[in-house]
Design a protein around this motif. Structure first.
Motif, PDB file in Angstrom:
ATOM      1  N   UNK A 112       0.808  -1.222   0.000  1.00 56.50           N
ATOM      2  CA  UNK A 112       0.000   0.000   0.000  1.00 56.50           C
ATOM      3  C   UNK A 112       0.839   1.269   0.000  1.00 56.50           C
ATOM      4  N   UNK A 113       2.167   1.144  -0.130  1.00 53.86           N
ATOM      5  CA  UNK A 113       3.002   2.346  -0.129  1.00 53.86           C
ATOM      6  C   UNK A 113       2.604   3.329  -1.236  1.00 53.86           C
ATOM      7  N   UNK A 114       2.467   2.881  -2.490  1.00 52.47           N
ATOM      8  CA  UNK A 114       2.027   3.838  -3.517  1.00 52.47           C
ATOM      9  C   UNK A 114       0.636   4.400  -3.226  1.00 52.47           C
ATOM     10  N   UNK A 153      12.823  -4.418  -0.546  1.00 47.96           N
ATOM     11  CA  UNK A 153      11.496  -4.550   0.042  1.00 47.96           C
ATOM     12  C   UNK A 153      10.682  -3.265  -0.062  1.00 47.96           C
ATOM     13  N   UNK A 154      11.282  -2.132   0.299  1.00 46.70           N
ATOM     14  CA  UNK A 154      10.512  -0.896   0.462  1.00 46.70           C
ATOM     15  C   UNK A 154      10.504   0.003  -0.768  1.00 46.70           C
ATOM     16  N   UNK A 155      11.533  -0.083  -1.610  1.00 48.70           N
ATOM     17  CA  UNK A 155      11.561   0.789  -2.784  1.00 48.70           C
ATOM     18  C   UNK A 155      10.965   0.140  -4.022  1.00 48.70           C
ATOM     19  N   UNK A 156      11.157  -1.167  -4.184  1.00 46.62           N
ATOM     20  CA  UNK A 156      10.715  -1.857  -5.409  1.00 46.62           C
ATOM     21  C   UNK A 156       9.247  -1.648  -5.771  1.00 46.62           C
ATOM     22  N   UNK A 157       8.321  -1.524  -4.799  1.00 44.21           N
ATOM     23  CA  UNK A 157       6.923  -1.312  -5.185  1.00 44.21           C
ATOM     24  C   UNK A 157       6.689  -0.090  -6.066  1.00 44.21           C
ATOM     25  N   UNK A 174      16.818   5.711  -0.971  1.00 40.52           N
ATOM     26  CA  UNK A 174      16.463   5.134  -2.270  1.00 40.52           C
ATOM     27  C   UNK A 174      15.475   6.032  -3.013  1.00 40.52           C
ATOM     28  N   UNK A 175      14.452   6.530  -2.301  1.00 41.25           N
ATOM     29  CA  UNK A 175      13.461   7.397  -2.938  1.00 41.25           C
ATOM     30  C   UNK A 175      14.084   8.711  -3.390  1.00 41.25           C
ATOM     31  N   UNK A 176      14.999   9.256  -2.574  1.00 43.20           N
ATOM     32  CA  UNK A 176      15.663  10.509  -2.944  1.00 43.20           C
ATOM     33  C   UNK A 176      16.549  10.315  -4.171  1.00 43.20           C
ATOM     34  N   UNK A 179      18.975   0.864  -6.888  1.00 42.27           N
ATOM     35  CA  UNK A 179      19.421  -0.533  -6.894  1.00 42.27           C
ATOM     36  C   UNK A 179      20.952  -0.616  -6.970  1.00 42.27           C
ATOM     37  N   UNK A 180      21.581   0.327  -7.669  1.00 41.56           N
ATOM     38  CA  UNK A 180      23.048   0.383  -7.688  1.00 41.56           C
ATOM     39  C   UNK A 180      23.565   0.702  -6.282  1.00 41.56           C
ATOM     40  N   UNK A 181      22.912   1.668  -5.625  1.00 39.67           N
ATOM     41  CA  UNK A 181      23.254   2.008  -4.246  1.00 39.67           C
ATOM     42  C   UNK A 181      23.139   0.779  -3.349  1.00 39.67           C
TER      43      UNK A 181
END
Length: 407
Positions: A35-37, A228-232, A350-352, A363-365
């Motif tokens: 439900x993050x998005x 887990x948290x950024x991929x969505x 990751x979002x930034x 993903x590189x990070x």
């Protein structure tokens, strides 16, 4: 050793009560992921603000881990477990009733405190009360973790299709059930409590083996929580699509943590196994960076990542339990405090990076962070001699319990 077969599945009721509560607790982590998005859209929040839902939760979880052994040594394991579960119920309910992303983020801090009290005490309780050795008990703990993480996103996707508040209400109901299970089934007198000094986890981190594992876990957790948290967000799926994706991820994690990790450790030392798995995880994250525009390819990378994360979770947890002669609750608390801080930093960074550059850069990070984790294990290997010396007996016992001795 007698010829009688010892089964990891034959445990006292108190172990099953805590293991069941662990399943529910870890379901609570994955329940929010789909439900993050939707939260970002419904509450008009940026992805960075939305990812702070993980950060506020994990920062408090990590910091609170430093005092959980001090608390549990004074009030007892059962009271600590119940307090943690009660806090999660209260703050999950407050999240469900919130009207802004700032409120949800704030209430997640209370959730994190409850999570810290529960998780650190649960692992020590299972290992201490299990009828088999520590390696097999850890396998049981990881099985609960994997099952919870697998079911959580699926249930979160189903409830999230109704409303972004649905998964939070789901956590309330599940944690209330877990609270009742622990209260009813965790019976019998506790061992005499020896108060643990407040400084114990800080002193524990001075021990070279535990310090190396904690630093490695910090950077490893960055990779874990980016996945887990950024991929969505780059997946672009609805709640159900994200839920199904991470259901597959959780199943993969459970399979390797319970069945494959013990097989791997039959022929490899723990440090060698980590030096194989971590670079493979980094490669998977780099591939994810290259194929981020293709949902099908990214889903594949997420599932493969789950397989590798399951291996690392079990190997790291076993290593921490064998790294020192300290009480397991102290070692677990000190190690977990550091690793959760790595997980806390990952989602907003990751979002930034996504907004500053593109969806590949996070993903590189993550891949670079995982390689730093591998380098930490490599250069700290001398300090890890103890976990490798203890590897053979523990790993063979776990493997025999799970895949052999069919008598």
């Amino acid at each position: 050793m007698s010829g009688a077969k010892v089964s990891v599945w034959r445990q006292p009721a108190q172990v099953w009560a805590v293991a069941f509560a662990c399943v529910i607790a870890f379901m609570g982590i994955g329940l929010v992921d789909p439900i993050l998005p939707a939260i970002a859209e419904s509450l008009e929040a940026s992805p960075v603000e939305t990812e702070l839902l993980f950060t506020s939760y994990l920062v408090v979880t990590g910091l609170a881990m430093l005092v959980t052994s001090w608390i549990s040594s004074r009030i007892g394991t059962k009271a600590t477990l119940l307090t943690g579960l009660a806090l999660i119920v209260v703050f999950a309910l407050l999240c469900a009733l919130s009207g802004s992303v700032d409120a949800v983020t704030g209430f997640r801090t209370g959730w994190g405190l409850g999570n810290a009290l529960f998780i650190s005490t649960a692992l020590a309780t299972i290992v201490g009360a299990a009828s088999v050795g520590s390696a097999a008990a850890i396998i049981l703990y990881e099985a609960a973790l994997g099952l919870g993480i697998a079911i959580g996103p699926l249930l979160g996707g189903i409830l999230g299709e109704i409303s972004w508040r649905g998964p939070f209400f789901g956590v309330v109901a599940l944690m209330a059930i877990a609270f009742i299970a622990v209260m009813v089934l965790l019976r019998g007198g506790e061992e005499k409590r020896t108060p643990v000094p407040l400084s114990a986890p800080f002193r524990a981190l001075r021990q070279p083996a535990l310090a190396v594992l904690a630093i490695a876990a910090l950077f490893y957790n960055i990779g874990f929580f980016v996945l887990l948290a950024f991929s969505p967000f780059p997946l672009g799926f609805g709640a159900m699509g994200i839920g199904l994706t991470f259901f597959g991820w959780g199943v993969a994690l459970a399979v390797t943590s319970v069945w494959v990790a013990p097989l791997l450790l039959r022929g490899l030392s723990r440090s060698t196994a980590m030096l194989i798995v971590l670079p493979l995880l980094a490669i998977d994250l780099l591939v994810a960076a290259l194929v981020v525009a293709s949902p099908a390819a990214l889903v594949t990378c997420i599932i493969v990542g789950g397989l590798l994360l399951g291996l690392m979770n079990t190997i790291l947890t076993e290593s921490v339990m064998e790294a020192t002669d300290l009480p397991r609750s102290v070692a677990s608390s000190a190690y977990s405090a550091v690793r959760f801080l790595g997980g806390a930093a990952a989602p907003p960074i990751a979002a930034a990076l996504w907004h500053a550059f593109n969806a590949s850069v996070p993903f590189v990070f993550a891949a670079v962070s995982v390689l730093v984790s591998a380098a930490t294990i490599l250069f700290g290997r001398r300090a890890l001699a103890r976990i490798d010396a203890h590897e053979a007996d523990a790993a063979e016992k776990a493997a025999a319990v799970l895949v052999g001795d069919a008598a």
